[in-house]
Design an enzyme around this catalytic site. Structure first.
Site, short mmCIF file in Angstrom:
data_model
loop_
_atom_site.label_atom_id
_atom_site.label_comp_id
_atom_site.label_asym_id
_atom_site.label_seq_id
_atom_site.Cartn_x
_atom_site.Cartn_y
_atom_site.Cartn_z
N SER A 24 40.50 38.78 41.83
CA SER A 24 39.49 37.74 41.89
C SER A 24 38.13 38.39 41.65
CB SER A 24 39.55 37.09 43.28
OG SER A 24 38.53 36.13 43.45
N LYS A 38 40.94 36.35 37.68
CA LYS A 38 40.39 35.07 38.15
C LYS A 38 38.88 35.22 38.23
CE LYS A 38 40.20 33.20 42.87
NZ LYS A 38 41.01 32.82 44.05
N LYS A 45 35.34 33.72 39.46
CA LYS A 45 34.67 32.74 40.31
C LYS A 45 33.64 32.02 39.45
CE LYS A 45 36.38 33.48 44.48
NZ LYS A 45 37.00 32.39 45.25
N ASP A 50 37.99 29.85 39.62
CA ASP A 50 37.97 29.29 40.98
C ASP A 50 36.56 28.80 41.29
OD1 ASP A 50 38.26 28.64 43.64
OD2 ASP A 50 38.83 30.65 44.31
N GLU A 85 40.91 26.36 39.95
CA GLU A 85 41.17 26.27 41.38
C GLU A 85 40.03 25.51 42.08
OE1 GLU A 85 41.84 30.22 42.86
OE2 GLU A 85 41.75 29.62 44.96
N ASP A 95 43.25 24.97 46.63
CA ASP A 95 43.17 26.03 47.65
C ASP A 95 42.70 25.36 48.94
OD1 ASP A 95 42.31 28.11 49.32
OD2 ASP A 95 41.10 29.14 47.85
N LYS A 147 47.52 30.33 51.03
CA LYS A 147 46.73 31.34 51.73
C LYS A 147 47.11 31.19 53.20
CE LYS A 147 42.48 31.81 49.92
NZ LYS A 147 41.06 31.46 49.72
N GLY A 165 44.00 35.05 48.90
CA GLY A 165 43.58 36.09 49.83
C GLY A 165 42.20 35.81 50.37
O1 OSB Z 1 38.66 30.93 47.28
O2 OSB Z 1 40.20 32.32 46.97
C1 OSB Z 1 39.11 32.05 47.46
C2 OSB Z 1 37.66 35.18 49.12
C3 OSB Z 1 37.01 34.62 50.20
C4 OSB Z 1 37.00 33.26 50.34
C5 OSB Z 1 37.67 32.45 49.41
C6 OSB Z 1 38.35 33.00 48.35
C7 OSB Z 1 38.31 34.38 48.18
C8 OSB Z 1 38.90 35.07 47.04
C9 OSB Z 1 39.28 36.52 47.24
O3 OSB Z 1 39.02 34.58 45.94
C10 OSB Z 1 40.71 36.77 47.02
C11 OSB Z 1 41.10 38.16 47.47
O4 OSB Z 1 41.39 38.35 48.67
O5 OSB Z 1 41.14 39.06 46.63
MG MG Z 2 40.04 29.85 46.10
#
Ligand code: OSB
Ligand code: MG
Length: 356
Positions: A123, A149, A151, A177, A202, A227, A251, A279
């Site tokens: 991510s 992925k 953001k 995401d 996402e 999510d 998650k 995660g």
């Molecule tokens: O939306 O998936 C998410 C981290 C903190 C809060 C929300 C998210 C995330 C991540 C990190 O995308 C995923 C990871 O643990 O590598």
């Molecule tokens: Mg997410």
């Protein structure tokens, strides 16, 4: 725990992870559960100090009042207390880890894992510039990550996706995401992502906006993955039935633990909905359990289960490393891994012991 690099999402930036662990002690062994909360209620309504408070005042006492520490009975014992799923997950996982260790069972085996290793995705946070983003993505691809992925948020969506496609081609598995940053009025912008052949988008809309996601799904071609909205197996079944998503991010913290995660997996498999493991920048403790979950048969897309080095210079456990773009599922009893005492001491700022 300092992160190796800041992680920016549509809701904020994390430069450290303020980690909350629950340790369950039995006469024979101990178990660990990691709480997914972040310091402020920006991802979900939970936050770390709130999780500590609800664990101390309500959840741990309810668990200790159980006649036997049976992992199947934890969620029912905690059910009178509404919400607080990440806190509940940490507690249930600590008890489950200890319970499995006493029986010499691995979490993966107990959940029904069918793989020894799981493909790893990564991510990638919002960056200050496209150049910086391309460098980061290049580094991850060189390391062997099997999907990227990005953001996104309004103003950081089409350009970064276009730049990554132009530089690394149409073949790399790519997804985005939004962490709820858009509204249905943004559908025309999101439809412009269609041409980039993304695996999924996402959580584009608000957590509670199931109907909005169902409408958006008819306006764009990119598959919608939820999510934040998927807080339980029931929520997953509803979202699927209403056409709000065609892929689900599982998650464990968000849904209250690994037992509920397995139920969501089963609901999705029954509906032919692919799942992958999300995660919360976990340490090796949370990662170990996530990797076991991700080895179940319905997890057909690479998850946000990255190597320790993507997050931390020094992990709390033996580090998870990437081999051929995959992480190895721990085989030992329980979550299969334990904190390295010195590493844990180094970052511990407070502990609290709640006697039975
Ligand atoms: O939306 O998936 C998410 C981290 C903190 C809060 C929300 C998210 C995330 C991540 C990190 O995308 C995923 C990871 O643990 O590598
Ligand atoms: Mg997410």
């Amino acid at each position: 725990m300092p992160l190796v690099s800041p992680f920016r999402t549509s809701f904020g930036v994390q430069t450290t992870r303020d980690l909350l662990l629950v340790r369950a002690e039995t006469t024979e062994t101990e178990g660990y559960g990691e709480c997914g909360t972040i310091p402020a209620p920006l991802y979900s309504s939970e936050y770390t100090d709130g999780a500590i408070e609800v664990l101390r005042r309500f959840l741990v006492p309810a668990a200790l009042a159980m006649p036997v520490p049976d992992p199947w009975l934890i969620a029912p014992a905690l059910a009178p207390m509404r919400g607080h799923r990440m806190a509940k997950s940490a507690l249930e996982t600590a008890v489950l880890d200890a319970w499995l260790r006493e029986r010499d069972l691995s979490l993966g085996g107990w959940l029904g894992a069918v793989h020894d290793r799981v493909p790893a995705g990564v991510s990638v946070g919002i960056m200050d510039s496209i150049a910086e983003l391309l460098d980061a993505v290049e580094g991850y691809l060189d390391e062997g990550y099997q999907r990227i992925k990005l953001k996104i948020r309004p103003g950081w969506d089409l350009e970064p996706v276009r730049a990554v496609r132009e530089r690394f081609g149409d073949d790399i598995p790519l997804q985005v995401d939004a962490n709820t940053a858009y509204t249905l009025a943004d559908a025309p912008i999101l439809a412009r992502l269609d041409r980039f052949g993304l695996l999924l988008i996402e959580q584009p809309l608000e957590e509670e906006d199931i109907r909005g996601h169902a409408r958006l799904a008819r306006l764009i071609r990119t598959p919608i993955c939820l999510d934040e909205s998927i807080t339980s197996a029931r929520a997953a079944a509803d979202a699927i039935a209403l056409g709000a998503c065609s892929i689900v991010n599982i998650k464990p913290g968000r849904v209250g633990g690994y037992l509920e995660s397995r139920r969501i997996h089963d609901v999705c498999v029954a509906n032919d909905v692919p799942v992958w493991c999300g995660g919360m920048l976990e340490s090796g403790l949370g990662r170990a359990a996530n990797v076991a979950l991700a080895a179940m048969p319905g997890f057909v897309l690479p998850g946000d289960t990255s190597a320790s080095g993507r997050y931390y210079r020094t992990d709390l456990t033996e580090p998870f490393v990437l081999t051929d773009g995959r992480l190895t599922v721990p085989r030992g009893p329980g979550i299969g891994i334990a904190p390295i005492p010195e590493a844990l001491d180094e970052v511990t700022v407070s502990t609290e012991w709640i006697p039975a």
